[in-house]
Structure formats: C-alpha cells, structure tokens
Scaffold this active site. Sequence first.
Site, PDB file in Angstrom:
ATOM      1  N   MET A  45       0.847  -1.198   0.000  1.00 35.58           N
ATOM      2  CA  MET A  45       0.000   0.000   0.000  1.00 35.58           C
ATOM      3  C   MET A  45       0.878   1.242   0.000  1.00 35.58           C
ATOM      4  O   MET A  45       1.742   1.401   0.853  1.00 35.58           O
ATOM      5  CB  MET A  45      -0.920  -0.003   1.224  1.00 35.58           C
ATOM      6  CG  MET A  45      -1.967  -1.102   1.216  1.00 35.58           C
ATOM      7  SD  MET A  45      -2.968  -1.118   2.720  1.00 35.58           S
ATOM      8  CE  MET A  45      -1.821  -1.945   3.860  1.00 35.58           C
ATOM      9  N   GLN A  61       7.795  -4.571  -4.845  1.00 33.19           N
ATOM     10  CA  GLN A  61       6.825  -4.414  -5.933  1.00 33.19           C
ATOM     11  C   GLN A  61       7.196  -3.240  -6.834  1.00 33.19           C
ATOM     12  O   GLN A  61       7.491  -2.146  -6.352  1.00 33.19           O
ATOM     13  CB  GLN A  61       5.411  -4.198  -5.387  1.00 33.19           C
ATOM     14  CG  GLN A  61       4.362  -4.261  -6.498  1.00 33.19           C
ATOM     15  CD  GLN A  61       2.957  -3.920  -6.025  1.00 33.19           C
ATOM     16  OE1 GLN A  61       2.667  -2.783  -5.715  1.00 33.19           O
ATOM     17  NE2 GLN A  61       2.074  -4.925  -5.982  1.00 33.19           N
ATOM     18  N   CYS A  81      -3.039  -1.103  -9.396  1.00 32.64           N
ATOM     19  CA  CYS A  81      -3.264   0.228  -8.818  1.00 32.64           C
ATOM     20  C   CYS A  81      -4.221   1.020  -9.699  1.00 32.64           C
ATOM     21  O   CYS A  81      -3.955   1.236 -10.886  1.00 32.64           O
ATOM     22  CB  CYS A  81      -1.956   0.984  -8.666  1.00 32.64           C
ATOM     23  SG  CYS A  81      -2.191   2.648  -7.992  1.00 32.64           S
ATOM     24  N   ASN A 105      -7.776 -11.022  -2.600  1.00 32.69           N
ATOM     25  CA  ASN A 105      -7.613  -9.733  -1.931  1.00 32.69           C
ATOM     26  C   ASN A 105      -8.902  -8.920  -2.090  1.00 32.69           C
ATOM     27  O   ASN A 105      -9.531  -8.951  -3.142  1.00 32.69           O
ATOM     28  CB  ASN A 105      -6.422  -8.986  -2.555  1.00 32.69           C
ATOM     29  CG  ASN A 105      -6.230  -7.586  -2.020  1.00 32.69           C
ATOM     30  OD1 ASN A 105      -6.066  -6.642  -2.789  1.00 32.69           O
ATOM     31  ND2 ASN A 105      -6.239  -7.416  -0.715  1.00 32.69           N
ATOM     32  N   ARG A 108      -6.187  -2.697   3.780  1.00 33.56           N
ATOM     33  CA  ARG A 108      -6.681  -1.614   4.634  1.00 33.56           C
ATOM     34  C   ARG A 108      -7.034  -2.067   6.044  1.00 33.56           C
ATOM     35  O   ARG A 108      -6.888  -1.297   6.994  1.00 33.56           O
ATOM     36  CB  ARG A 108      -7.892  -0.954   3.965  1.00 33.56           C
ATOM     37  CG  ARG A 108      -7.525  -0.118   2.742  1.00 33.56           C
ATOM     38  CD  ARG A 108      -8.740   0.408   2.011  1.00 33.56           C
ATOM     39  NE  ARG A 108      -9.491  -0.656   1.362  1.00 33.56           N
ATOM     40  CZ  ARG A 108     -10.697  -0.484   0.817  1.00 33.56           C
ATOM     41  NH1 ARG A 108     -11.295   0.689   0.902  1.00 33.56           N
ATOM     42  NH2 ARG A 108     -11.310  -1.490   0.219  1.00 33.56           N
TER      43      ARG A 108
END
EC number: 1.3.1.-
Length: 332
Positions: free
Chosen positions: A19, A72, A102, A204, A229
């Site tokens: 994230m 990543q 994303c 996910n 999150r």
Amino acid sequence: MVKIGNIELPDFPLLLAPMEDVSDPPFRRLCKEHGADLMYTEFISSEGLIRDAIKSRMKLDIFDYERPIGIQIFGGDEEAMAMSAKIVETVEPDLVDINFGCPVKKVVCKGAGAGVLKDIDLMVKLTKSVVESTHLPVTVKTRLGWDHDSINIDEVAQRLQDTGIKALAIHGRTRAQMYKGHSDWSHIARVKANPNIEIPIFGNGDIDSPQKAVEYKEKYGVDGVMIGRAAIGYPWIFNQIKHYRETGELLPEPTIFERLRAAKNHLLWAVEWKGERTGILETRMHYTNYFKGIPNFKPYRTKLVTQDNLIDIEATFKEIEEEFIPTLSNNI
C-alpha cells in the site's frame, strides 16, 4: 504448505498487501510481529528507480527480520521494467512483484498499474521482460479487469502463468470500482478452480475479520488471502485470523496497553528510519485505528494527530498511560 518458487509459506498464508504511503518498514515490522507470512514494499516506479529518484530508492530498504519479503514495481515500458528488476535484485529480496492493479489516475495515465488491464498483450510483454531479467521468483498483483463489461482475469491468469510467474494475487474489484462497492471473489474462485492454473492464487479485497478470512477460504478455495486496509493501525488481524482458523475461537481485542505499545513502536521506528518530522507525519494516519473504540479517547487522538515534535507526543503517550492503564489494571 504453499510454495512461490523456492519460498515456502505456511498452509493458507496471510499476505500484507503493498500500500502506497503505508507499507513502509515500520508498518511492515509491526505486521510481521503480529503474524503476517509474506509482505511487500510500497510499489516503486520503474522509471524512478532508473532515474535514481531518492524516494524510489528509499523504498528498496528491506531488513532480514521481514523475510520473506517482495519488492513491488510498476511501469509501462518493457526495458524500464527489466532494468528496474535488475536494480531490485541487488538488494536481495525474496521475490519481485509487478503491480497491475493500482487504480490511481496518475499511475493509470502512464499506462501502468491497472491501466495495463486494457491491453493484455502489453501486460504479458511487461511481465515477460521482468521474468527474463531476474533469477528471483516473479509474482503479479492485479484486478478482475478494467470495468464490469471487460472482466478478463481468466485470460490474464493463464497468460501470465505462461510467462513464468510463480503466484498471482487478485483484487476482487475492477479498476472502475476503485475501492468502492463490494469485491466479487466468484471470479477469483473460477481462476483457482481452473485445472490449467498451477500457481498459487491469493485473494484480496474486503478481508476485515477472522470470520471473513476463514469463510472466504472455504467458499472460494484460494491458497491464501492478502490483507490491506484492515491492517492499517490494526496489525493484530493476522494472528487473530490464524487463531480463529486453528481453534474456531476469537482472540480478545487488543488491550489499551497493547495498542499503546504498537503506536509507540510504530512512531519510534518511523522516526529512526525517516527522521523526526517525516516519521511523525507519516505515523499520524495510523492513530485513529490504533485507538478505535476506546471511550473518551478523542482529546488524546486530537493531540496525537496535531503535535509535531517527539517530546510532546511522548508526553501525550504518558498521559494516556496514566489515564487508561491503571483503570485497566483495576478491572483485571
């Protein structure tokens, strides 16, 4: 046991999602201490790495206690992706992950992240360029498709497997959904059930409780789940899931003492890594979740998210201890 190349993970591993502005070393350290099995860095621009951008280079910081850990990368140019994979290789992570998920406009507009979902041929070329440029296992994180009318995850999974990737994490939303609405894991289940798919498939999206993690494992058959999150300011979720899966019982919520210790460690590690000013600013977003549900806590939360030096914040932590911890002790 689940294997990603030569990386051995537990049966039904729990992954911490990459994230932006969240998955830095201090946050990852907390999640590792509380049961995360595999973690990833924040996503790193392939162009930024090649330009030697300071922010991109700093994101390459990884530590042995985090292992196994993946770095990543994202980008829309084959040569840049291949070169960045070679740069990533120099810091010796356990794997390289490619972000094709994303949904943020500034990333998509560059033909990267979820923007590549419009062009599977390009996605395959980008992936192949990374796989061929590194000896490390390569994995991918992506979404179901660009929008509801162009869900193409079945083709994507097959073609990416053919390039040589070792695992695939699928967020159960389209790019058009961003982070709104509900994730649809039925498409993830279909990919997992495909007899031609041999690599691990991780689900996910919307995993926010031990019950849901176990329910989704049983219902959709995934090899593991990736949590994003729900772990922000609440790293305890990983061990809570493991305990519930093993025993069918829920662990008690973390005490105010445990919450305070996590917040203090997070701040300390952030300041050590990024310096006082940046460390303080970047830890603020976590305080709301660390102390969520604590009665009469609002005045202290307000202080924590507005104070801008370490001495004042540590004094506020001391006030919290004096206000709440004795009360806790008297109730035991």
